[in-house]
Design an enzyme around this catalytic site. Structure first.
Site, PDB file in Angstrom:
ATOM      1  N   GLN A 100     -48.250 -88.551 -40.337  1.00  0.00           N
ATOM      2  CA  GLN A 100     -47.076 -89.351 -41.128  1.00  0.00           C
ATOM      3  C   GLN A 100     -48.064 -89.513 -43.000  1.00  0.00           C
ATOM      4  OE1 GLN A 100     -47.353 -93.247 -38.600  1.00  0.00           O
ATOM      5  NE2 GLN A 100     -49.447 -92.465 -37.699  1.00  0.00           N
ATOM      6  N   VAL A 102     -48.670 -88.666 -46.346  1.00  0.00           N
ATOM      7  CA  VAL A 102     -48.231 -88.063 -47.203  1.00  0.00           C
ATOM      8  C   VAL A 102     -49.023 -87.697 -48.876  1.00  0.00           C
ATOM      9  CG1 VAL A 102     -46.231 -89.346 -47.295  1.00  0.00           C
ATOM     10  CG2 VAL A 102     -48.332 -90.116 -49.164  1.00  0.00           C
ATOM     11  N   HIS A 118     -43.526 -88.190 -43.136  1.00  0.00           N
ATOM     12  CA  HIS A 118     -42.978 -89.400 -44.186  1.00  0.00           C
ATOM     13  C   HIS A 118     -42.620 -88.847 -45.196  1.00  0.00           C
ATOM     14  CE1 HIS A 118     -44.674 -92.659 -41.541  1.00  0.00           C
ATOM     15  NE2 HIS A 118     -42.964 -92.625 -40.446  1.00  0.00           N
ATOM     16  N   CYS A 126     -34.981 -86.698 -56.231  1.00  0.00           N
ATOM     17  CA  CYS A 126     -33.156 -87.427 -57.266  1.00  0.00           C
ATOM     18  C   CYS A 126     -32.703 -88.493 -55.860  1.00  0.00           C
ATOM     19  CB  CYS A 126     -31.991 -86.795 -57.249  1.00  0.00           C
ATOM     20  SG  CYS A 126     -30.440 -87.541 -57.786  1.00  0.00           S
ATOM     21  N   CYS A 129     -28.978 -87.512 -55.026  1.00  0.00           N
ATOM     22  CA  CYS A 129     -28.578 -86.068 -54.490  1.00  0.00           C
ATOM     23  C   CYS A 129     -28.905 -85.956 -53.937  1.00  0.00           C
ATOM     24  CB  CYS A 129     -27.519 -85.313 -55.854  1.00  0.00           C
ATOM     25  SG  CYS A 129     -28.995 -84.493 -57.459  1.00  0.00           S
ATOM     26  N   CYS A 148     -27.806 -85.518 -61.987  1.00  0.00           N
ATOM     27  CA  CYS A 148     -26.505 -86.213 -61.643  1.00  0.00           C
ATOM     28  C   CYS A 148     -26.107 -87.934 -61.927  1.00  0.00           C
ATOM     29  CB  CYS A 148     -25.594 -85.946 -60.264  1.00  0.00           C
ATOM     30  SG  CYS A 148     -27.653 -87.190 -59.442  1.00  0.00           S
ATOM     31  N   THR A 186     -54.774 -93.769 -36.596  1.00  0.00           N
ATOM     32  CA  THR A 186     -53.400 -94.442 -36.615  1.00  0.00           C
ATOM     33  C   THR A 186     -53.037 -95.883 -36.036  1.00  0.00           C
ATOM     34  OG1 THR A 186     -50.785 -94.213 -37.211  1.00  0.00           O
ATOM     35  CG2 THR A 186     -51.908 -93.103 -34.834  1.00  0.00           C
ATOM     36  N   SER A 187     -52.508 -96.300 -37.047  1.00  0.00           N
ATOM     37  CA  SER A 187     -52.485 -98.108 -35.856  1.00  0.00           C
ATOM     38  C   SER A 187     -51.447 -98.073 -35.285  1.00  0.00           C
ATOM     39  CB  SER A 187     -52.445 -99.163 -37.222  1.00  0.00           C
ATOM     40  OG  SER A 187     -50.794 -98.727 -38.060  1.00  0.00           O
ATOM     41  N   GLU A 213     -61.309 -98.957 -34.691  1.00  0.00           N
ATOM     42  CA  GLU A 213     -60.062-100.318 -34.099  1.00  0.00           C
ATOM     43  C   GLU A 213     -59.322 -99.517 -32.656  1.00  0.00           C
ATOM     44  OE1 GLU A 213     -62.516-101.857 -36.351  1.00  0.00           O
ATOM     45  OE2 GLU A 213     -60.910-103.166 -35.471  1.00  0.00           O
TER      46      GLU A 213
HETATM   47  C1  BV8 Z   1     -36.799 -95.374 -39.919  1.00  0.00           C
HETATM   48  C2  BV8 Z   1     -44.541 -93.178 -46.894  1.00  0.00           C
HETATM   49  C3  BV8 Z   1     -34.246 -96.196 -39.927  1.00  0.00           C
HETATM   50  C4  BV8 Z   1     -44.547 -94.068 -47.978  1.00  0.00           C
HETATM   51  C5  BV8 Z   1     -44.226 -94.734 -44.314  1.00  0.00           C
HETATM   52  C6  BV8 Z   1     -38.317 -99.301 -34.145  1.00  0.00           C
HETATM   53  C7  BV8 Z   1     -37.204 -97.791 -34.071  1.00  0.00           C
HETATM   54  C8  BV8 Z   1     -37.037 -97.054 -36.107  1.00  0.00           C
HETATM   55  C9  BV8 Z   1     -37.606 -98.135 -37.324  1.00  0.00           C
HETATM   56  C10 BV8 Z   1     -38.488 -99.288 -36.686  1.00  0.00           C
HETATM   57  C11 BV8 Z   1     -38.423 -99.982 -35.284  1.00  0.00           C
HETATM   58  N1  BV8 Z   1     -39.206-100.723 -35.758  1.00  0.00           N
HETATM   59  C12 BV8 Z   1     -39.456-101.186 -37.042  1.00  0.00           C
HETATM   60  C13 BV8 Z   1     -38.357-100.525 -37.283  1.00  0.00           C
HETATM   61  C14 BV8 Z   1     -38.732-100.387 -39.337  1.00  0.00           C
HETATM   62  C15 BV8 Z   1     -39.420 -99.137 -39.689  1.00  0.00           C
HETATM   63  C16 BV8 Z   1     -41.284-100.083 -39.423  1.00  0.00           C
HETATM   64  O1  BV8 Z   1     -41.523 -99.033 -38.616  1.00  0.00           O
HETATM   65  N2  BV8 Z   1     -41.512-101.607 -39.390  1.00  0.00           N
HETATM   66  C17 BV8 Z   1     -42.308-101.337 -38.950  1.00  0.00           C
HETATM   67  C18 BV8 Z   1     -43.184-102.676 -39.860  1.00  0.00           C
HETATM   68  C19 BV8 Z   1     -42.682-102.446 -37.508  1.00  0.00           C
HETATM   69  N3  BV8 Z   1     -39.527 -98.215 -39.760  1.00  0.00           N
HETATM   70  C20 BV8 Z   1     -39.479 -97.523 -40.859  1.00  0.00           C
HETATM   71  O2  BV8 Z   1     -38.197 -98.899 -41.692  1.00  0.00           O
HETATM   72  C21 BV8 Z   1     -38.489 -95.837 -40.429  1.00  0.00           C
HETATM   73  N4  BV8 Z   1     -37.608 -95.800 -40.652  1.00  0.00           N
HETATM   74  O3  BV8 Z   1     -37.029 -96.305 -38.894  1.00  0.00           O
HETATM   75  O4  BV8 Z   1     -35.088 -96.269 -40.516  1.00  0.00           O
HETATM   76  C22 BV8 Z   1     -33.184 -96.046 -39.850  1.00  0.00           C
HETATM   77  C23 BV8 Z   1     -32.884 -94.781 -39.149  1.00  0.00           C
HETATM   78  C24 BV8 Z   1     -31.909 -94.334 -38.969  1.00  0.00           C
HETATM   79  C25 BV8 Z   1     -31.031 -94.145 -40.587  1.00  0.00           C
HETATM   80  C26 BV8 Z   1     -31.631 -95.124 -41.482  1.00  0.00           C
HETATM   81  C27 BV8 Z   1     -33.014 -96.055 -41.475  1.00  0.00           C
HETATM   82  C28 BV8 Z   1     -39.713 -95.718 -41.630  1.00  0.00           C
HETATM   83  C29 BV8 Z   1     -41.289 -95.922 -41.606  1.00  0.00           C
HETATM   84  C30 BV8 Z   1     -41.916 -94.720 -42.906  1.00  0.00           C
HETATM   85  C31 BV8 Z   1     -42.112 -95.259 -44.379  1.00  0.00           C
HETATM   86  N5  BV8 Z   1     -43.283 -94.793 -44.674  1.00  0.00           N
HETATM   87  N6  BV8 Z   1     -45.731 -93.872 -45.671  1.00  0.00           N
HETATM   88  C32 BV8 Z   1     -45.885 -94.428 -48.768  1.00  0.00           C
HETATM   89  O5  BV8 Z   1     -46.425 -93.960 -47.837  1.00  0.00           O
HETATM   90  O6  BV8 Z   1     -46.046 -94.915 -49.785  1.00  0.00           O
HETATM   91  S1  BV8 Z   1     -44.802 -95.843 -43.408  1.00  0.00           S
HETATM   92  C33 BV8 Z   1     -46.701 -95.579 -44.076  1.00  0.00           C
HETATM   93  O7  BV8 Z   1     -47.269 -96.711 -42.924  1.00  0.00           O
HETATM   94  C34 BV8 Z   1     -47.420 -94.467 -43.803  1.00  0.00           C
HETATM   95  O8  BV8 Z   1     -46.915 -93.228 -43.875  1.00  0.00           O
HETATM   96  C35 BV8 Z   1     -47.929 -94.885 -42.276  1.00  0.00           C
HETATM   97  O9  BV8 Z   1     -47.079 -94.131 -40.989  1.00  0.00           O
HETATM   98  C36 BV8 Z   1     -47.752 -95.919 -42.195  1.00  0.00           C
HETATM   99  C37 BV8 Z   1     -49.356 -96.579 -42.035  1.00  0.00           C
HETATM  100  O10 BV8 Z   1     -49.651 -96.327 -40.631  1.00  0.00           O
HETATM  101  P1  BV8 Z   1     -51.745 -95.756 -40.434  1.00  0.00           P
HETATM  102  O11 BV8 Z   1     -50.910 -94.359 -41.112  1.00  0.00           O
HETATM  103  O12 BV8 Z   1     -51.360 -95.910 -39.083  1.00  0.00           O
HETATM  104  O13 BV8 Z   1     -52.198 -96.110 -41.258  1.00  0.00           O
HETATM  105  P2  BV8 Z   1     -52.762 -97.804 -41.322  1.00  0.00           P
HETATM  106  O14 BV8 Z   1     -53.646 -98.112 -42.304  1.00  0.00           O
HETATM  107  O15 BV8 Z   1     -51.775 -98.452 -40.710  1.00  0.00           O
HETATM  108  O16 BV8 Z   1     -53.930 -97.512 -40.327  1.00  0.00           O
HETATM  109  C38 BV8 Z   1     -54.985 -97.333 -40.304  1.00  0.00           C
HETATM  110  C39 BV8 Z   1     -55.893 -97.367 -39.121  1.00  0.00           C
HETATM  111  O17 BV8 Z   1     -57.327 -95.854 -39.050  1.00  0.00           O
HETATM  112  C40 BV8 Z   1     -56.139 -97.775 -38.601  1.00  0.00           C
HETATM  113  O18 BV8 Z   1     -56.208 -98.201 -36.878  1.00  0.00           O
HETATM  114  C41 BV8 Z   1     -57.987 -97.836 -38.647  1.00  0.00           C
HETATM  115  O19 BV8 Z   1     -58.962 -98.157 -37.845  1.00  0.00           O
HETATM  116  C42 BV8 Z   1     -57.908 -96.219 -38.407  1.00  0.00           C
HETATM  117  N7  BV8 Z   1     -58.863 -95.767 -39.547  1.00  0.00           N
HETATM  118  C43 BV8 Z   1     -59.656 -96.519 -40.741  1.00  0.00           C
HETATM  119  N8  BV8 Z   1     -60.503 -95.665 -40.937  1.00  0.00           N
HETATM  120  C44 BV8 Z   1     -60.832 -94.337 -39.872  1.00  0.00           C
HETATM  121  C45 BV8 Z   1     -59.727 -94.401 -38.648  1.00  0.00           C
HETATM  122  N9  BV8 Z   1     -59.379 -93.987 -38.111  1.00  0.00           N
HETATM  123  C46 BV8 Z   1     -60.545 -92.843 -37.918  1.00  0.00           C
HETATM  124  N10 BV8 Z   1     -61.313 -92.695 -38.961  1.00  0.00           N
HETATM  125  C47 BV8 Z   1     -61.975 -93.460 -39.647  1.00  0.00           C
HETATM  126  N11 BV8 Z   1     -62.378 -93.077 -41.043  1.00  0.00           N
HETATM  127 ZN    ZN Z   2     -29.302 -86.137 -58.642  1.00  0.00          ZN
END
Ligand code: BV8
Ligand code: ZN
Length: 245
Positions: A100, A102, A118, A126, A129, A148, A186-187, A213
């Site tokens: 997940q 980037v 992701h 762009c 386009c 564009c 991943t959370s 966690e």
């Molecule tokens: C979409 C890129 C629809 C940008 C990111 C059901 C189905 C589909 C969609 C949804 C759904 N319900 C809700 C949705 C909408 C939404 C969503 O999921 N919302 C959440 C809030 C419920 N999903 C979307 O919008 C997705 N798009 O489905 O569109 C669609 C379909 C068709 C046509 C049009 C539209 C897009 C989601 C992607 C968003 N982009 N990233 C950027 O990076 O800036 S998300 C971003 O957050 C990351 O990429 C990653 O995926 C996410 C963060 O999650 P984690 O990686 O788990 O990180 P986090 O900090 O949360 O956790 C870290 C973990 O590590 C913790 O648990 C911690 O304890 C642990 N940790 C800490 N230290 C360590 C460790 N583990 C091991 N070792 C350590 N040392």
């Molecule tokens: Zn363009």
């Protein structure tokens, strides 16, 4: 780590293995995660910055956020967890990294067969386009336009945007056919990516979760280790290597 002995006697060099990762695998490289107190989201409203609406409302704020993250990533190094995956990929002949993240650290660590669900912060495209703009030589802190007329933005998937369909399809296919999945740092809250460990489990895979966690998946994991990826993965590698080499 006695609990892995049961895990290792089921597997062999041709087992199909997936390494599914989130922001936590890069934490020990010094890259803040999304949910930690000093994480990416702490300073800004996540839904605002990683979204079309946020970008269109204040492109320079969003571009600066990404440029700051890119600068931190470029100063960081892959850590023991990323490197351990490369060791595993020499042991298991059929393995895939589904991330997940980037940040591109899996690639810099020499991991193979990487699916970036992701996108990648080092690429730009762009907004209209979709034309790709590879690693711009400037820091991309202010808005540039495509020929564009479209606005140029990071080539990452924002909230509300669909994931690259072929990549997503490949990821689900791999999850549905793997023998072993590690779900690492991943959370397990962002969909559709978060569905992947559940998918693997429902198809009979052995799933090992590594996270300090608990997560919504922990209860379903075959093994859920409360540990950092940088220490747990090398330990698992030693166990598997001892059984399979
Ligand atoms: C979409 C890129 C629809 C940008 C990111 C059901 C189905 C589909 C969609 C949804 C759904 N319900 C809700 C949705 C909408 C939404 C969503 O999921 N919302 C959440 C809030 C419920 N999903 C979307 O919008 C997705 N798009 O489905 O569109 C669609 C379909 C068709 C046509 C049009 C539209 C897009 C989601 C992607 C968003 N982009 N990233 C950027 O990076 O800036 S998300 C971003 O957050 C990351 O990429 C990653 O995926 C996410 C963060 O999650 P984690 O990686 O788990 O990180 P986090 O900090 O949360 O956790 C870290 C973990 O590590 C913790 O648990 C911690 O304890 C642990 N940790 C800490 N230290 C360590 C460790 N583990 C091991 N070792 C350590 N040392
Ligand atoms: Zn363009």
């Amino acid at each position: 780590m006695a609990e892995t002995i049961t895990a290792t006697d089921r597997f062999h060099r041709d087992s199909r293995v997936i390494f599914f990762s989130g922001a936590g695998i890069s934490a020990e490289s010094g890259i803040s995660t999304f949910r930690d107190p000093e994480g990416h989201w702490s300073k800004y409203d996540p839904m605002k910055l990683a979204s079309q609406a946020g970008f269109l409302e204040d492109p320079d704020l969003v571009l600066n956020w990404y440029a700051d993250r890119r600068r931190a990533i470029n100063q960081a190094q892959p850590n023991a967890a990323h490197r351990s995956i490369s060791d595993f990929q020499k042991l298991f002949r059929d393995s895939v990294v589904i991330t997940q993240n980037v940040d591109g650290l899996h690639e810099r660590a020499g991991n193979r067969n990487i699916l970036e669900l992701h996108g990648n912060i080092h690429r730009h495209k762009c907004n209209s386009c979709g034309k790709n703009f590879e690693s711009p030589d400037i820091e991309m802190r202010t808005l540039n336009h495509c020929e564009c007329g479209g606005k140029i933005r990071p080539d990452v998937v924002w909230f509300g945007e669909s994931l690259p369909l072929q990549t997503l399809q490949n990821a689900f296919e791999a999850a549905q056919n793997c023998d072993l999945m590690f779900t690492i740092g991943t959370s397990t809250q962002i969909y559709p990516a978060a569905q992947l460990p559940f998918e693997a489990k429902s198809r009979g895979a052995f799933v090992i979760e590594i996270n300090p966690e608990p997560t919504p998946f922990s209860a379903q994991a075959d093994i859920s280790v409360r540990d950092d990826a940088g220490s747990a993965l090398p330990k698992f590698y030693e166990e598997f290597y001892a059984q399979i080499k």
